[in-house]
Design an enzyme around this catalytic site. Sequence first.
Site, short mmCIF file in Angstrom:
data_model
loop_
_atom_site.label_atom_id
_atom_site.label_comp_id
_atom_site.label_asym_id
_atom_site.label_seq_id
_atom_site.Cartn_x
_atom_site.Cartn_y
_atom_site.Cartn_z
N ALA A 446 0.86 -1.19 0.00
CA ALA A 446 0.00 0.00 0.00
C ALA A 446 0.89 1.24 0.00
O ALA A 446 1.62 1.47 -0.95
CB ALA A 446 -0.98 -0.03 1.16
N ASP A 513 -3.89 -13.21 -3.02
CA ASP A 513 -3.42 -11.82 -3.00
C ASP A 513 -2.03 -11.74 -2.38
O ASP A 513 -1.15 -11.05 -2.89
CB ASP A 513 -4.41 -10.95 -2.22
N LYS A 517 1.76 -10.75 -4.14
CA LYS A 517 2.74 -9.81 -3.59
C LYS A 517 4.11 -10.47 -3.45
O LYS A 517 5.14 -9.87 -3.77
CB LYS A 517 2.25 -9.28 -2.25
#
Length: 654
Positions: A446, A513, A517
Amino acid sequence: EITYKNIQDYFQEHKEILIVTGFIASTKKGDTITLGRGGSDYTASIFGAALEAEEVEIWTDVDGVMSADPRKVKEAFSIGSLTYEEAMEMSHFGAKVIYPPTMLPAMERGVPLRIMNTLNPGFKGTLIGKRNGDERFEIKGISSIDNISILLIQGSGLVGVTGISKRIFSALAQVNVNVVLISQASSEHSVCVAVMPNDSTKAKKSLHKELRYEIQMGLVNEVTVREGLSIITVVGSMMKNTPGSAGKLFGALGLNRINIVAIAQGSSELNISAVIESRDLTKALKVIHNSYFGKGLREIEIYLAGTGLIGRELIRQIEEQSTNIHRELNLQIKVVAAINSGFMLFNSEGLRGSQMNLAQESEAQIANFELFVKRATEERAPYALFVDCTSSESIAQFYPQILSSGISIVTPNKKANSGSYEFYLQIKEACKKSGAGFLYETCVGAGLPVLGPLRDLTLCGDSVFEIEGVFSGTLSYIFNSYDGSIRFSALLKEAKERGYTEPDPRDDLNGKDVARKLLILAREAGYRIEPENIVVESLIPQGVPLSGSLEQFFAQMERHDNYFEELLSTARESGKVLRYIARYSNGEATVSLCSVEPSSPFFSLKSSDNMISYKTKYYNERPMVIQGPGAGAVVTACGVLSDIIKTGLKRYEN
């Protein structure tokens, strides 16, 4: 001579202020005629020259001669002064404020001309004279001819043949075709001439007639005509002996993927002209103007995909920070287009946050992403930027096309970099060829700076041995908060409401997910790894539907709360806590739920914090650890905005 004597004699007899209509003249026989286009200005110049005036003022409707066409380059500004030669070049290549015949009488007598604005009489205008007077920039301005055609004459029969150029230009002169620009290769193998489009057909016929025998013998190729072209010219006497001046022109065009068809430069070095495709003209004017003058507000025009939590928050932050970004960086960021799964909206002046509910906008169109990308690439805005705030795999498939067009991409969408390794290389190759940027810092942490430090380590020759971490803000929040006082399914709902999860929380719980990453980090570290190489432990209990509505999913998750309570109880009995950890080491990649001891750095994680650990050649005994909030629309949008600013500033610096 007759005109000047008549004027001088008349003014000797009439000392009062005289008003002359201009434009009208007569022949030696006394027949009344007109002086044609620009005749009134021409008359003023003739009178000024005859009377050796201190200055001739030409009044028009703009603030003098502009550095570029203000209709195409809003940063264009008034030029303080020009030499006669510079003004002549500017007027020849499209600057309509003053016509070349107007300058000739004043130029011969050394009378300065000043271009003034009737609508702004207090402005000092542009002074045209013998000397430069204004040497702040190496060029004075950029002008253009919007529509021209190129005729290409080439073949071995041109090499070393005396008089061939004379024959070419005589053939054009015979049919009254004016040559706007000439370019010839030093090999003498080809000559190209630029003419006005309405002259191209008769010019080609005349050249074929003149060179018919050479064409029949195969010494000269058929003359070809290329339409839809424009000429762009930079003008300035200071270019002479200024190293790198031409480089700015060609560098700006090359950086923005604007192809040059032909170039021409006079030995006086007063101007450099380039022939380009007409569709690139406005873009070329903007980027060249910025390259030489660097004047005015720098703009970034965003094409935004996704108007959900992150997209809306990004717009809010852009609007909130616009004044600060303008003041500190002289940069303006505006969203000129937006698309979601239902609609798309375009506005060259910029969309506001209040317009992000596209369905309510009367000018919104039915979403068509192929058309959206086509418009972004074909409008050829010089500083366009594509921002993808979706999690769509289908949108990610367009990345190579967008990047190949020279448009940079900023995205938190992990689908592109976590697909096949072949597609990953396609994206990298597209960036390398076009010079476009691809920033995706927010794909992993993020708002955390995760990829940047990893990239810096590898660029400096370090080797990454092990990557380990808690990469999911969603799962970090859940397991950091999960103490048995609130049921697991309730925590999951809360995480979704806070914007910590993917649009579908199953994308978090299934571990894919996190795997994406880990895959991105491993590839950034230099490892060739495919998605199927990662062993993933899903947190979705057996029997819970992997598709269907979210309501059904949450209802099923409530039935398995006891399963997670048992996992928590087992960990607590040995003084441990539950953490969902991804690890890449020795070629093996795993994603799984682990029981972590108090000595582990992951033990003390709080809230939605992510923690990433890099063990490298330089950071071996004590790995590099990065920790901070790793989920949420606010921090993700902040990271995206940071990447937008970095990309924009780099674009202008180039």
